[in-house]
Motif scaffolding. Structure first.
Motif, short mmCIF file in Angstrom:
data_model
loop_
_atom_site.label_atom_id
_atom_site.label_comp_id
_atom_site.label_asym_id
_atom_site.label_seq_id
_atom_site.Cartn_x
_atom_site.Cartn_y
_atom_site.Cartn_z
N VAL A 194 -33.50 41.29 -2.41
CA VAL A 194 -32.45 41.23 -1.40
C VAL A 194 -31.24 40.52 -1.97
O VAL A 194 -31.34 39.72 -2.91
N VAL A 195 -30.07 40.82 -1.40
CA VAL A 195 -28.85 40.11 -1.75
C VAL A 195 -28.28 39.55 -0.45
O VAL A 195 -28.17 40.27 0.55
N LEU A 196 -27.95 38.27 -0.45
CA LEU A 196 -27.41 37.64 0.76
C LEU A 196 -26.00 38.14 1.02
O LEU A 196 -25.23 38.42 0.09
N THR A 197 -25.63 38.23 2.28
CA THR A 197 -24.30 38.76 2.62
C THR A 197 -23.23 37.67 2.64
O THR A 197 -22.05 37.99 2.55
N ASP A 198 -23.61 36.41 2.74
CA ASP A 198 -22.61 35.33 2.79
C ASP A 198 -22.59 34.48 1.53
O ASP A 198 -21.72 33.62 1.38
N LEU A 199 -23.56 34.66 0.67
CA LEU A 199 -23.59 33.96 -0.61
C LEU A 199 -23.91 34.99 -1.69
O LEU A 199 -24.66 35.94 -1.44
N ALA A 200 -23.37 34.80 -2.88
CA ALA A 200 -23.61 35.75 -3.97
C ALA A 200 -24.94 35.44 -4.63
O ALA A 200 -25.02 35.07 -5.79
N VAL A 201 -26.02 35.60 -3.86
CA VAL A 201 -27.36 35.31 -4.33
C VAL A 201 -28.21 36.56 -4.21
O VAL A 201 -28.23 37.21 -3.15
N GLN A 202 -28.91 36.88 -5.27
CA GLN A 202 -29.84 38.01 -5.30
C GLN A 202 -31.20 37.47 -5.71
O GLN A 202 -31.33 36.79 -6.73
N ALA A 203 -32.25 37.73 -4.91
CA ALA A 203 -33.55 37.12 -5.18
C ALA A 203 -34.67 37.97 -4.61
O ALA A 203 -34.44 38.93 -3.86
N ARG A 204 -35.90 37.57 -4.93
CA ARG A 204 -37.08 38.25 -4.44
C ARG A 204 -37.38 37.82 -3.01
O ARG A 204 -37.15 36.68 -2.62
N CYS A 205 -37.93 38.78 -2.26
CA CYS A 205 -38.36 38.51 -0.88
C CYS A 205 -39.76 39.09 -0.72
O CYS A 205 -40.02 40.24 -1.10
N ASP A 206 -40.68 38.31 -0.17
CA ASP A 206 -42.03 38.79 0.05
C ASP A 206 -42.03 39.96 1.02
O ASP A 206 -41.26 39.98 1.99
N GLY A 207 -42.91 40.93 0.77
CA GLY A 207 -43.05 42.04 1.70
C GLY A 207 -42.30 43.28 1.25
O GLY A 207 -41.36 43.23 0.46
N ARG A 208 -42.73 44.41 1.76
CA ARG A 208 -42.13 45.70 1.44
C ARG A 208 -41.08 46.03 2.51
O ARG A 208 -41.41 46.24 3.67
N LEU A 209 -39.82 46.09 2.10
CA LEU A 209 -38.72 46.36 3.02
C LEU A 209 -38.07 47.69 2.64
O LEU A 209 -38.37 48.27 1.60
N THR A 210 -37.14 48.15 3.45
CA THR A 210 -36.50 49.45 3.23
C THR A 210 -35.15 49.25 2.54
O THR A 210 -34.28 48.56 3.07
#
Length: 466
Positions: free
Chosen positions: A426-442
């Motif tokens: 995922v990439v945050l919309t208010d901070l320039a951060v891209q990281a892993r997120c647990d779970g299968r998302l779309t």
């Protein structure tokens, strides 16, 4: 100007230890004494070729403050199209094969850039001094003269050593705001070359890069930065030169190419199946490059599609040959054969590629010593690329983890870029951060995520669906 999609708040913590990152990945630091002494000797008496091209009003375009200036250009209109004059710093004139500087450059592979400074490939008295195409200075260069027809196709190529003098050092923002006379054709030629690239099936993702920049308070911030039009057009001139270099090498039967296999049909089919769900129109008969060229990475669903499209550009390598050309000499991203020759101050392989091309363009062959060095380059560059990418990723991870430290448990808005079996990116919309997120998302979905870990010591950032 380059588009900053999202900018984080600057870090107000103590200065971060980027030197520790460099040490962790064994980035060379100081130059040995014999290398510096040799650099002083050659810098004091620069070799100047007989051919005088100082009448060319060349200019450079680089980030503000840059001193390692590899390229200078001039663009002109001809009766049948255009002439591109592209001067490349003649590093080979300063660094003989077998010299102490040559050995140290092979150990380093390329310049490594960090937020607090660069670790150069060559001693600064060369890379930021005698070999750099600094404005107003007489310099040796490998001068490419490339003629294009009205459609942007190459009609003639000339390459020779020449003495040159750059008239001005420009940056991307200033050129974008006020195009100087020497570059008034850059938009016209740049767009033509982009169109020809699409015709060749080239794949240019155009995704924003995640970078660390200095904040206004002396701290650091992470940004997503896309390329401006001027940067894209400037890159097209470099790609054009690299394609001409590859053609010289293939015709001459010797060289070192930058290769990338064609996109796997299965990967293209999977990407095409993904398109409708992300709102991406893929007309019948359109190539991946044509589809990608029409996307806006600022749109979350387009950004997710572009992230997935990176699967089409896997397997890049350097391929040396002497005699029989490689079975697959092309570069899938460029849409044809391509060689690195335009950044010799910052990348080892470019010096060797330039020397090969100079010999072939003069109607001769590379020396036996140069030919013997070519097979070593792919492994040297692969190791250097791995180290550089690891440093860049670690630097961003460190700043991200420091930025979010103390905020574990908070919930953030985010966009899903990709997903695997048990985790997503995922990439945050208010901070320039891209990281892993647990779970299968779309992919492409806007979601809410909770920060579960942010540890500067391990540079780890993790989220879970909120």
């Amino acid at each position: 100007m380059a588009r900053v999609l999202k900018v984080s708040a600057p870090l107000d913590s103590a200065p971060l230890d980027f030197a520790a990152v460099r040490a962790e990945f064994d980035v060379p630091t100081d130059f040995p004494a014999e290398v510096l002494a040799e650099a002083d000797r050659v810098a004091a008496d620069p070799p100047l070729p007989e051919h005088d091209a100082t009448d060319l009003p060349l200019v450079t375009i680089d980030p503000p403050g840059a001193r390692d200036l590899d390229q200078a250009m001039h663009l002109a209109r001809t009766d049948g199209g255009y002439r591109v004059s592209y001067a490349i710093a003649d590093v080979g004139a300063f660094v003989p094969l077998g010299s102490a500087i040559d050995a140290e450059a092979r150990r380093r592979g390329q310049t490594v850039y960090c937020p607090d400074g660069r670790t150069p490939l060559h001693p600064p008295q060369l890379s930021e001094g005698a070999a750099s195409l600094l404005p107003g200075e007489l310099r040796p260069a490998a001068l490419w003269t490339i003629d294009l027809d009205a459609e942007g196709e190459v009609t003639a190529v000339d390459l020779r050593r020449a003495r040159v003098r750059s008239r001005a050092q420009l940056d991307y923002a200033s050129v974008g705001a006020d195009v100087p006379p020497e570059l008034e054709l850059l938009p016209e030629i740049g767009r033509l070359l982009q169109a020809r690239a699409r015709d060749r099936g080239a794949i240019e993702l155009g995704t924003p890069s995640q970078e660390v920049e200095a904040g206004p308070d002396g701290g650091w911030t992470v940004v997503f930065r896309g390329q401006s039009d001027v940067e894209d057009w400037n890159a097209q001139i470099s790609l054009l030169t690299g394609r001409c270099a590859a053609r010289l090498m293939l015709d001459g039967g010797v060289g070192v190419l930058r290769t990338l296999p064609p996109a796997d049909p299965g990967a293209i089919a999977a990407l095409r199946r993904l398109a409708p769900g992300l709102g991406v129109d893929w007309p019948d008969g359109a190539t991946p490059g044509e589809v990608i060229a029409g996307l806006d990475p600022a749109q979350p669903r387009h950004a997710a599609f572009l992230d997935a499209a990176a699967s089409l550009l896997r397997g890049a390598a350097y391929t040396a040959f002497d005699g029989t050309p490689p079975a697959e000499p092309g570069h899938g991203g460029v849409g044809g054969p391509y060689a690195h020759v335009t950044a010799p101050l910052r990348r080892l392989v470019d010096r060797f590629g330039t020397e090969v091309c100079l010999a072939l363009a003069a109607g001769g062959q590379p020396s036996a010593e140069l030919r013997a060095a070519l097979p070593e380059l792919p492994a040297l560059m692969a190791a250097s690329d791995r180290r550089t990418h690891a440093v860049e990723r670690a630097v961003v991870d460190l700043v991200e983890a420091t930025l979010l430290a103390g905020r574990v448990g908070e919930v953030f808005d985010a966009v899903v870029l990709d997903t695997e079996e048990k985790r997503s990116t995922v990439v945050l919309t208010d901070l320039a951060v891209q990281a892993r997120c647990d779970g299968r998302l779309t992919p492409g979905d806007r979601v809410r995520v909770r920060l579960t870990a942010a540890d500067p010591a391990t540079r780890a950032v993790r989220f879970e669906p909120a």
